[in-house]
Design an enzyme around this catalytic site. Sequence first.
Site, mmCIF file in Angstrom:
data_model
loop_
_atom_site.group_PDB
_atom_site.id
_atom_site.type_symbol
_atom_site.label_atom_id
_atom_site.label_comp_id
_atom_site.label_asym_id
_atom_site.label_seq_id
_atom_site.Cartn_x
_atom_site.Cartn_y
_atom_site.Cartn_z
ATOM 1 N N CYS A 2 0.840 -1.206 0.000
ATOM 2 C CA CYS A 2 0.000 0.000 0.000
ATOM 3 C C CYS A 2 0.873 1.254 0.000
ATOM 4 O O CYS A 2 2.015 1.230 0.424
ATOM 5 C CB CYS A 2 -0.930 0.092 1.207
ATOM 6 S SG CYS A 2 -1.906 -1.374 1.483
ATOM 7 N N ARG A 27 2.989 0.352 -5.400
ATOM 8 C CA ARG A 27 2.945 -0.326 -4.109
ATOM 9 C C ARG A 27 1.665 -1.138 -3.926
ATOM 10 O O ARG A 27 1.481 -1.805 -2.901
ATOM 11 C CB ARG A 27 3.050 0.692 -2.978
ATOM 12 C CG ARG A 27 4.291 1.562 -3.048
ATOM 13 C CD ARG A 27 4.329 2.529 -1.907
ATOM 14 N NE ARG A 27 4.413 1.834 -0.647
ATOM 15 C CZ ARG A 27 5.533 1.382 -0.108
ATOM 16 N NH1 ARG A 27 6.674 1.577 -0.718
ATOM 17 N NH2 ARG A 27 5.521 0.742 1.031
ATOM 18 N N TRP A 72 -2.933 -2.650 -1.587
ATOM 19 C CA TRP A 72 -2.638 -4.025 -1.987
ATOM 20 C C TRP A 72 -3.184 -4.883 -0.854
ATOM 21 O O TRP A 72 -2.645 -4.883 0.250
ATOM 22 C CB TRP A 72 -1.134 -4.230 -2.144
ATOM 23 C CG TRP A 72 -0.761 -5.546 -2.755
ATOM 24 C CD1 TRP A 72 -0.695 -5.847 -4.081
ATOM 25 C CD2 TRP A 72 -0.372 -6.740 -2.063
ATOM 26 N NE1 TRP A 72 -0.311 -7.155 -4.251
ATOM 27 C CE2 TRP A 72 -0.103 -7.731 -3.036
ATOM 28 C CE3 TRP A 72 -0.236 -7.076 -0.718
ATOM 29 C CZ2 TRP A 72 0.299 -9.016 -2.703
ATOM 30 C CZ3 TRP A 72 0.166 -8.359 -0.382
ATOM 31 C CH2 TRP A 72 0.437 -9.316 -1.376
ATOM 32 N N ASN A 98 -0.524 1.808 5.977
ATOM 33 C CA ASN A 98 0.297 0.886 5.190
ATOM 34 C C ASN A 98 1.001 -0.019 6.181
ATOM 35 O O ASN A 98 1.742 0.472 7.035
ATOM 36 C CB ASN A 98 1.321 1.670 4.357
ATOM 37 C CG ASN A 98 2.370 0.760 3.747
ATOM 38 O OD1 ASN A 98 2.083 -0.402 3.453
ATOM 39 N ND2 ASN A 98 3.571 1.270 3.558
ATOM 40 N N GLY A 99 0.772 -1.327 6.059
ATOM 41 C CA GLY A 99 1.436 -2.267 6.966
ATOM 42 C C GLY A 99 0.481 -3.357 7.399
ATOM 43 O O GLY A 99 -0.612 -3.500 6.848
ATOM 44 N N GLU A 471 15.828 -15.989 -14.036
ATOM 45 C CA GLU A 471 15.303 -14.616 -14.102
ATOM 46 C C GLU A 471 14.398 -14.446 -15.338
ATOM 47 O O GLU A 471 13.364 -13.779 -15.281
ATOM 48 C CB GLU A 471 16.473 -13.614 -14.121
ATOM 49 C CG GLU A 471 16.114 -12.176 -14.411
ATOM 50 C CD GLU A 471 15.132 -11.532 -13.416
ATOM 51 O OE1 GLU A 471 14.809 -12.158 -12.394
ATOM 52 O OE2 GLU A 471 14.682 -10.423 -13.707
ATOM 53 N N LYS A 475 10.544 -13.155 -15.359
ATOM 54 C CA LYS A 475 10.134 -11.977 -16.134
ATOM 55 C C LYS A 475 8.932 -12.304 -17.002
ATOM 56 O O LYS A 475 7.960 -11.573 -17.044
ATOM 57 C CB LYS A 475 11.326 -11.547 -17.002
ATOM 58 C CG LYS A 475 11.680 -10.147 -17.150
ATOM 59 C CD LYS A 475 12.093 -9.316 -15.978
ATOM 60 C CE LYS A 475 11.479 -9.531 -14.661
ATOM 61 N NZ LYS A 475 12.202 -9.140 -13.507
ATOM 62 N N GLU A 478 5.627 -13.171 -14.870
ATOM 63 C CA GLU A 478 4.970 -12.150 -14.054
ATOM 64 C C GLU A 478 4.214 -11.110 -14.863
ATOM 65 O O GLU A 478 3.247 -10.538 -14.364
ATOM 66 C CB GLU A 478 5.958 -11.469 -13.097
ATOM 67 C CG GLU A 478 6.954 -10.529 -13.749
ATOM 68 C CD GLU A 478 7.814 -9.778 -12.731
ATOM 69 O OE1 GLU A 478 8.991 -9.551 -13.025
ATOM 70 O OE2 GLU A 478 7.319 -9.429 -11.652
ATOM 71 N N HIS A 494 15.949 -35.390 -16.970
ATOM 72 C CA HIS A 494 15.706 -36.114 -15.718
ATOM 73 C C HIS A 494 14.259 -35.977 -15.256
ATOM 74 O O HIS A 494 13.960 -36.230 -14.096
ATOM 75 C CB HIS A 494 16.681 -35.641 -14.635
ATOM 76 C CG HIS A 494 18.103 -35.924 -14.997
ATOM 77 N ND1 HIS A 494 18.631 -37.196 -14.979
ATOM 78 C CD2 HIS A 494 19.096 -35.118 -15.443
ATOM 79 C CE1 HIS A 494 19.894 -37.159 -15.382
ATOM 80 N NE2 HIS A 494 20.200 -35.902 -15.676
ATOM 81 N N LYS A 589 5.178 -3.500 -6.430
ATOM 82 C CA LYS A 589 6.606 -3.290 -6.647
ATOM 83 C C LYS A 589 7.412 -3.530 -5.375
ATOM 84 O O LYS A 589 8.480 -4.100 -5.391
ATOM 85 C CB LYS A 589 6.803 -1.851 -7.127
ATOM 86 C CG LYS A 589 8.239 -1.466 -7.408
ATOM 87 C CD LYS A 589 8.715 -2.111 -8.662
ATOM 88 C CE LYS A 589 10.141 -1.757 -9.019
ATOM 89 N NZ LYS A 589 10.682 -2.738 -9.965
HETATM 90 O O1 M6R Z 1 12.916 -4.533 -3.901
HETATM 91 P P1 M6R Z 1 13.492 -5.921 -3.937
HETATM 92 O O2 M6R Z 1 14.589 -6.073 -4.905
HETATM 93 O O3 M6R Z 1 13.883 -6.403 -2.554
HETATM 94 O O4 M6R Z 1 12.275 -6.826 -4.395
HETATM 95 C C1 M6R Z 1 12.373 -8.218 -4.424
HETATM 96 C C2 M6R Z 1 11.344 -8.814 -5.353
HETATM 97 O O5 M6R Z 1 10.052 -8.549 -4.881
HETATM 98 C C3 M6R Z 1 11.473 -8.252 -6.770
HETATM 99 O O6 M6R Z 1 12.766 -8.443 -7.250
HETATM 100 C C4 M6R Z 1 10.473 -8.924 -7.716
HETATM 101 O O7 M6R Z 1 10.766 -10.272 -7.842
HETATM 102 C C5 M6R Z 1 10.529 -8.229 -9.062
HETATM 103 N N1 M6R Z 1 9.607 -7.140 -9.085
HETATM 104 C C6 M6R Z 1 10.251 -9.126 -10.207
HETATM 105 O O8 M6R Z 1 10.419 -8.441 -11.404
#
Ligand code: M6R
Length: 594
Positions: A2, A27, A72, A98-99, A471, A475, A478, A494, A589
């Site tokens: 949030c 957020r 969120w 927020n929290g 990675e 990408k 998501e 395997h 994010k």
């Molecule tokens: O802010 P951070 O790097 O600690 O965030 C960790 C993950 O939430 C972040 O890398 C997330 O996996 C990415 N948004 C994916 O693209």
Amino acid sequence: MCGIVGFIGQKDVKNVLLTGLETLEYRGYDSAGVAIYTNNEVIVYKDKGRISHLRQVIGEDASTMGIGHTRWATHGVPNQVNSHPHTSQDGRFTLVHNGVIENDDALRCKYFAELKFKSETDTELVVELLSYYVNKYTQVDVAIRHMMNRLKGSFALAILDRDNPDVFYVVKNKSPLLIGIGDGFNMVGSDAMAMLRETNKFFELNDKEYAIISRDKVEIFEITGAIIKRDYFESSIDPNDIEKGTYKHFMLKEIDEQPFVIRRILEEYQLNSHLYIDENILSLVRSADRIFIIAAGTSFHAGLIGKQLFEKLTNIPVEVYISSEFVYNTPILSISPLFIFISQSGETADSRAALVKIKSLGYKALTITNVKGSTLSREADYTLLLHAGPEIAVASTKAYTAQIAVLSILAYLTNPNNTFDLQHELSIVSSVLETLCDQKEVVEECARELLPTTRNCFYIGRHMDYFVALEAALKLKEISYIQTEGFAAGELKHGTIALIEKNTPVIAIISQENINLNTRSNVKEVKARGANTLVISLKSVSADGDQIVIDDVHPLLTPLVTIVPIQLMAYYAALHRNLDIDKPRNLAKSVTVE
Ligand code: M6R
């Protein structure tokens, strides 16, 4: 997660709040709301949906003070009732939060067993608790202190009091909150970017502190009520960095920024034309008998590359952990370990929990982050900044390359016997990145051919390329919602090869001489079973028919370039499916809940 904002002063309050909230949508963006003070009344507008929707439902009332929230969901589904702000049942206090309140149930049982709450949120408990203490102690600041003492968990709060048109209150514990100061106004926000259009001067608020904000005064207090004198700081973030400019999406803009980010890192980590990192940090790394890298998501994937860099360049053994696993399944530690936290936002709750744990054990920590003054930066002993500029798209791109670049400089400088010229090698990377960003049509065409309707996809690679495959899978999944897995190419046979059927997309990454032929054999194996294959290779190991061929870079730096067509592939796959690229479903994010 949030995001919250608050404003007091002579401006178009609603617009300041809504614009700030738009910046904070990274957020969370499943519901939004504002409360504005007008004619001795507090009016709340809130609903499920984004800020753009809130703009349509909000009224015309003029105001000089207000608070806002983008959500969120953690407690209760996204709907109108659960959206913030929440108002106490006596109508006096309205707040945004927020929290996560960890003792929500216990406090409800203890103080409000008879009360029928309207929403499913933990926030409603907070506003009732405040009202309860005001009824008991009369003064709002005294009530706030009692409330803070009772609450367990994370809470950044902005609070309006219907009976006081001249101030609003903010409270901080664990969730981020900054106070922005201006001429004839003051404001608050979950981060500086939400306020940059109004001011670049900020007060930091630390955990267990609260503040009383009026038009021309900001007073900060400890939880004991003792007043705190604090200097403001000026942010160096360029407001243009938080605009999309001519781009349709932040993600594409941020992919394109990567060549400049590498150059900026080279400038920032330089002294007298040589690469430079503070000697205290280098001695800390040199004195470690083992490095533990702790991170989440994309940052964890950068950590896997970091392990290769440290082990090859320094000979110090490295273990890499997912933050949320490290906390509850802590490995056996060595005699003099060093903990490196990698986090774009510097606010990830899982990583912070791990940092709190290792600090409680008395160990030293270094944070590598993009956000100066973030929680993980403040709470570690040392910080190295990424200098990538704000990353707004939920899918992390330039932070990943910046993390690897900074890790490479740290590993390189740790060992004075490294002889190759990393500065030169990183500038080659920057040029290769520029070329790659100029050839987007090639990748767009590949995405159009390979991924238009598929439900699943595999990325394969060996050694460095395997870590990049992990990675790559994150990408693509998501933002395009295509179920994607990254595999060590040799591991397919395997078990996983059973999933390959006619037209299953399999993308191979080949950047290293020693694995070239083996990975190519794996490509043939899946092709023989009907897969649609695509090969991304470096020029020196390329073969006829490879669809994407990248200019050569130093073998330890290949992830910095192989990742770019992969980021673009994810971008175009999502674009072709008409998806919300910068704000994919269910994600935020900055993940500030465990
Ligand atoms: O802010 P951070 O790097 O600690 O965030 C960790 C993950 O939430 C972040 O890398 C997330 O996996 C990415 N948004 C994916 O693209």
